[in-house]
Design an enzyme around this catalytic site. Structure first.
Site, PDB file in Angstrom:
ATOM      1  N   LYS A   1       0.833  -1.213   0.000  1.00 21.61           N
ATOM      2  CA  LYS A   1       0.000   0.000   0.000  1.00 21.61           C
ATOM      3  C   LYS A   1       0.868   1.265   0.000  1.00 21.61           C
ATOM      4  O   LYS A   1       0.637   2.177  -0.783  1.00 21.61           O
ATOM      5  CB  LYS A   1      -0.941   0.021   1.221  1.00 21.61           C
ATOM      6  CG  LYS A   1      -1.892  -1.175   1.295  1.00 21.61           C
ATOM      7  CD  LYS A   1      -2.860  -1.055   2.447  1.00 21.61           C
ATOM      8  CE  LYS A   1      -2.204  -1.102   3.831  1.00 21.61           C
ATOM      9  NZ  LYS A   1      -1.537  -2.405   4.144  1.00 21.61           N
TER      10      LYS A   1
ATOM     11  N   ARG B   1     -10.206   0.840   8.178  1.00 23.82           N
ATOM     12  CA  ARG B   1      -9.773  -0.502   8.550  1.00 23.82           C
ATOM     13  C   ARG B   1     -10.855  -1.285   9.273  1.00 23.82           C
ATOM     14  O   ARG B   1     -10.639  -2.421   9.665  1.00 23.82           O
ATOM     15  CB  ARG B   1      -8.581  -0.366   9.491  1.00 23.82           C
ATOM     16  CG  ARG B   1      -7.293  -0.932   8.942  1.00 23.82           C
ATOM     17  CD  ARG B   1      -6.241  -0.593   9.969  1.00 23.82           C
ATOM     18  NE  ARG B   1      -5.065  -1.388   9.847  1.00 23.82           N
ATOM     19  CZ  ARG B   1      -3.962  -1.009   9.184  1.00 23.82           C
ATOM     20  NH1 ARG B   1      -3.943   0.110   8.523  1.00 23.82           N
ATOM     21  NH2 ARG B   1      -2.908  -1.784   9.201  1.00 23.82           N
TER      22      ARG B   1
ATOM     23  N   ARG C   1      11.772  -5.917   5.393  1.00 24.55           N
ATOM     24  CA  ARG C   1      11.660  -4.494   5.718  1.00 24.55           C
ATOM     25  C   ARG C   1      12.185  -4.221   7.132  1.00 24.55           C
ATOM     26  O   ARG C   1      12.773  -3.173   7.389  1.00 24.55           O
ATOM     27  CB  ARG C   1      10.202  -4.042   5.606  1.00 24.55           C
ATOM     28  CG  ARG C   1      10.027  -2.544   5.802  1.00 24.55           C
ATOM     29  CD  ARG C   1       8.598  -2.103   5.628  1.00 24.55           C
ATOM     30  NE  ARG C   1       7.700  -2.802   6.543  1.00 24.55           N
ATOM     31  CZ  ARG C   1       6.372  -2.721   6.497  1.00 24.55           C
ATOM     32  NH1 ARG C   1       5.798  -2.003   5.566  1.00 24.55           N
ATOM     33  NH2 ARG C   1       5.639  -3.359   7.364  1.00 24.55           N
TER      34      ARG C   1
ATOM     35  N   ARG D   1      10.934  -1.313  11.841  1.00 21.96           N
ATOM     36  CA  ARG D   1       9.617  -1.019  12.415  1.00 21.96           C
ATOM     37  C   ARG D   1       9.329  -1.991  13.552  1.00 21.96           C
ATOM     38  O   ARG D   1       9.489  -3.199  13.394  1.00 21.96           O
ATOM     39  CB  ARG D   1       8.543  -1.132  11.321  1.00 21.96           C
ATOM     40  CG  ARG D   1       7.848   0.185  11.059  1.00 21.96           C
ATOM     41  CD  ARG D   1       6.939   0.105   9.879  1.00 21.96           C
ATOM     42  NE  ARG D   1       5.693  -0.582  10.206  1.00 21.96           N
ATOM     43  CZ  ARG D   1       4.632  -0.592   9.405  1.00 21.96           C
ATOM     44  NH1 ARG D   1       4.690   0.028   8.245  1.00 21.96           N
ATOM     45  NH2 ARG D   1       3.544  -1.225   9.745  1.00 21.96           N
TER      46      ARG D   1
ATOM     47  N   ARG E   1      -1.028  -9.274  13.116  1.00 23.06           N
ATOM     48  CA  ARG E   1      -1.558  -8.215  12.232  1.00 23.06           C
ATOM     49  C   ARG E   1      -2.321  -8.832  11.064  1.00 23.06           C
ATOM     50  O   ARG E   1      -3.357  -8.319  10.651  1.00 23.06           O
ATOM     51  CB  ARG E   1      -0.417  -7.338  11.727  1.00 23.06           C
ATOM     52  CG  ARG E   1       0.096  -6.357  12.788  1.00 23.06           C
ATOM     53  CD  ARG E   1       1.481  -5.839  12.452  1.00 23.06           C
ATOM     54  NE  ARG E   1       1.531  -5.077  11.228  1.00 23.06           N
ATOM     55  CZ  ARG E   1       2.653  -4.875  10.528  1.00 23.06           C
ATOM     56  NH1 ARG E   1       3.803  -5.402  10.944  1.00 23.06           N
ATOM     57  NH2 ARG E   1       2.621  -4.167   9.431  1.00 23.06           N
TER      58      ARG E   1
HETATM   59  P1  AP5 Z   1       4.712  -1.601   1.893  1.00 21.10           P
HETATM   60  O1  AP5 Z   1       4.472  -0.766   0.684  1.00 21.10           O
HETATM   61  O2  AP5 Z   1       5.376  -0.975   3.047  1.00 21.10           O
HETATM   62  O3  AP5 Z   1       3.356  -2.337   2.349  1.00 21.10           O
HETATM   63  P2  AP5 Z   1       2.120  -1.812   3.210  1.00 21.10           P
HETATM   64  O4  AP5 Z   1       0.928  -2.465   2.644  1.00 21.10           O
HETATM   65  O5  AP5 Z   1       2.161  -0.326   3.281  1.00 21.10           O
HETATM   66  O6  AP5 Z   1       2.486  -2.484   4.590  1.00 21.10           O
HETATM   67  P3  AP5 Z   1       2.308  -1.934   6.075  1.00 21.10           P
HETATM   68  O7  AP5 Z   1       3.063  -2.859   6.961  1.00 21.10           O
HETATM   69  O8  AP5 Z   1       2.643  -0.484   6.148  1.00 21.10           O
HETATM   70  O9  AP5 Z   1       0.786  -2.150   6.267  1.00 21.10           O
HETATM   71  P4  AP5 Z   1      -0.012  -2.109   7.581  1.00 21.10           P
HETATM   72  O10 AP5 Z   1      -1.375  -1.998   7.034  1.00 21.10           O
HETATM   73  O11 AP5 Z   1       0.195  -3.198   8.526  1.00 21.10           O
HETATM   74  O12 AP5 Z   1       0.613  -0.876   8.352  1.00 21.10           O
HETATM   75  P5  AP5 Z   1       0.081   0.546   8.752  1.00 21.10           P
HETATM   76  O13 AP5 Z   1       1.233   1.422   8.829  1.00 21.10           O
HETATM   77  O14 AP5 Z   1      -1.074   0.924   7.927  1.00 21.10           O
HETATM   78  O15 AP5 Z   1       5.537  -2.872   1.414  1.00 21.10           O
HETATM   79  C1  AP5 Z   1       6.040  -3.807   2.341  1.00 21.10           C
HETATM   80  C2  AP5 Z   1       7.457  -4.247   1.902  1.00 21.10           C
HETATM   81  O16 AP5 Z   1       7.356  -4.971   0.680  1.00 21.10           O
HETATM   82  C3  AP5 Z   1       8.409  -3.083   1.637  1.00 21.10           C
HETATM   83  O17 AP5 Z   1       9.672  -3.414   2.090  1.00 21.10           O
HETATM   84  C4  AP5 Z   1       8.369  -2.929   0.109  1.00 21.10           C
HETATM   85  O18 AP5 Z   1       9.566  -2.416  -0.394  1.00 21.10           O
HETATM   86  C5  AP5 Z   1       8.103  -4.348  -0.359  1.00 21.10           C
HETATM   87  N1  AP5 Z   1       7.284  -4.412  -1.586  1.00 21.10           N
HETATM   88  C6  AP5 Z   1       6.240  -3.617  -1.923  1.00 21.10           C
HETATM   89  N2  AP5 Z   1       5.708  -3.978  -3.099  1.00 21.10           N
HETATM   90  C7  AP5 Z   1       6.420  -5.056  -3.516  1.00 21.10           C
HETATM   91  C8  AP5 Z   1       6.338  -5.893  -4.686  1.00 21.10           C
HETATM   92  N3  AP5 Z   1       5.415  -5.700  -5.646  1.00 21.10           N
HETATM   93  N4  AP5 Z   1       7.204  -6.925  -4.778  1.00 21.10           N
HETATM   94  C9  AP5 Z   1       8.136  -7.137  -3.791  1.00 21.10           C
HETATM   95  N5  AP5 Z   1       8.274  -6.363  -2.691  1.00 21.10           N
HETATM   96  C10 AP5 Z   1       7.427  -5.341  -2.549  1.00 21.10           C
HETATM   97  O19 AP5 Z   1      -0.490   0.270  10.233  1.00 21.10           O
HETATM   98  C11 AP5 Z   1       0.365  -0.054  11.299  1.00 21.10           C
HETATM   99  C12 AP5 Z   1      -0.437  -0.150  12.582  1.00 21.10           C
HETATM  100  O20 AP5 Z   1      -1.026   1.122  12.879  1.00 21.10           O
HETATM  101  C13 AP5 Z   1      -1.630  -1.113  12.567  1.00 21.10           C
HETATM  102  O21 AP5 Z   1      -1.241  -2.428  12.902  1.00 21.10           O
HETATM  103  C14 AP5 Z   1      -2.545  -0.496  13.616  1.00 21.10           C
HETATM  104  O22 AP5 Z   1      -2.106  -0.819  14.900  1.00 21.10           O
HETATM  105  C15 AP5 Z   1      -2.341   0.984  13.412  1.00 21.10           C
HETATM  106  N6  AP5 Z   1      -3.304   1.562  12.456  1.00 21.10           N
HETATM  107  C16 AP5 Z   1      -2.992   2.156  11.257  1.00 21.10           C
HETATM  108  N7  AP5 Z   1      -4.100   2.575  10.642  1.00 21.10           N
HETATM  109  C17 AP5 Z   1      -5.147   2.262  11.456  1.00 21.10           C
HETATM  110  C18 AP5 Z   1      -6.555   2.418  11.339  1.00 21.10           C
HETATM  111  N8  AP5 Z   1      -7.115   2.999  10.266  1.00 21.10           N
HETATM  112  N9  AP5 Z   1      -7.308   1.942  12.347  1.00 21.10           N
HETATM  113  C19 AP5 Z   1      -6.781   1.368  13.439  1.00 21.10           C
HETATM  114  N10 AP5 Z   1      -5.454   1.179  13.602  1.00 21.10           N
HETATM  115  C20 AP5 Z   1      -4.635   1.623  12.620  1.00 21.10           C
HETATM  116 MG    MG Z   2       2.316   1.074   4.896  1.00 24.29          MG
END
Ligand code: AP5
Ligand code: MG
Length: 193
Positions: free
Chosen positions: A14, A89, A128, A134, A145
């Site tokens: 994402k 979410r 990552r 992280r 997660r």
């Molecule tokens: P990346 O692009 O970082 O993936 P992502 O989907 O952004 O992963 P996240 O871990 O950020 O998602 P998340 O939903 O758990 O975290 P968030 O920060 O939202 O890619 C991942 C890796 O793969 C990278 O190293 C990249 O280089 C690689 N990659 C990408 N594309 C690729 C490809 N095509 N091929 C190969 N490699 C590739 O949330 C974190 C925490 O915050 C949650 O657990 C929760 O506690 C809280 N939170 C956030 N939002 C909310 C909400 N709305 N409500 C409640 N709690 C929330």
């Molecule tokens: Mg992300």
């Protein structure tokens, strides 16, 4: 206004695709995860609440998230649109977002769901962890997660399916191939012309 909802499990790409999309379409990136991590870094009251949940891989309570988004909307009135990354979410968050948008005579134009296998998600996040360090990229938290995603977040897909806005994309391809497919879907199926 072009409002894109980028959806998918943790590690599905994402954040990676959001960066490309905001450049290509001239939009504002809205990642609740990034916003919360900034609050934690600055040790604000909101950050201290969020930290408690994020470090366990749990969702931060809806009211905290919705309040944060509302404030952001008010400070970014003149943008061309948003890429929502990691929000909504829960179905409660989706409903709150629809209300906020409706109030401003806006809507979600399309939802893109990135599909990636659990095994690949784990591989990507462990990789990552070595680069970004992280705190929630540890094996047992990653596993939790993914479980939370399946139980609490995946139901949001049905919410947008009912609005005929949900489209699945194979997130196992190269970053470039995924991006090309996302853009094709936006250009063809966006509800906002
Ligand atoms: P990346 O692009 O970082 O993936 P992502 O989907 O952004 O992963 P996240 O871990 O950020 O998602 P998340 O939903 O758990 O975290 P968030 O920060 O939202 O890619 C991942 C890796 O793969 C990278 O190293 C990249 O280089 C690689 N990659 C990408 N594309 C690729 C490809 N095509 N091929 C190969 N490699 C590739 O949330 C974190 C925490 O915050 C949650 O657990 C929760 O506690 C809280 N939170 C956030 N939002 C909310 C909400 N709305 N409500 C409640 N709690 C929330
Ligand atoms: Mg992300």
């Amino acid at each position: 206004m072009l409002n894109i909802l980028l959806f998918g499990p943790p590690g599905s790409g994402k954040g990676t695709q959001s960066k490309k999309l905001i450049q290509h379409y001239g939009l504002k990136h809205l990642s609740t995860g990034d916003l919360l991590r900034k609050e934690i870094e600055e040790q604000t009251p909101l950050g201290r609440i969020a930290q408690h949940y994020i470090e366990k891989g749990e969702l931060v309570p809806d009211n905290v998230i919705i309040g944060m988004i509302e404030e952001l909307f008010n400070t970014h009135q003149n943008v061309k649109g948003f890429v929502f990354d990691g929000f909504p979410r829960t179905v409660a968050q989706a409903k709150a977002l629809d209300n906020m948008l409706q109030h401003r005579k806006r809507t979600i134009c399309i939802m893109i769901i990135l599909e990636v296998t659990d095994q690949e998600l784990l591989k990507r996040m462990l990789n990552r962890a070595k680069i970004e360090g992280r705190k929630d990229d540890e094996p047992h938290i990653i596993e939790h997660r993914i479980k939370v995603y399946k139980e609490q977040t995946a139901p949001v897909i049905d919410y947008y399916k009912k609005q005929d806005k949900a489209f699945f994309i194979n997130g196992m391809q190269s970053e470039e191939a995924v991006f090309t497919e996302i853009c094709e879907h936006i250009d063809k199926y966006s509800k906002c012309k």
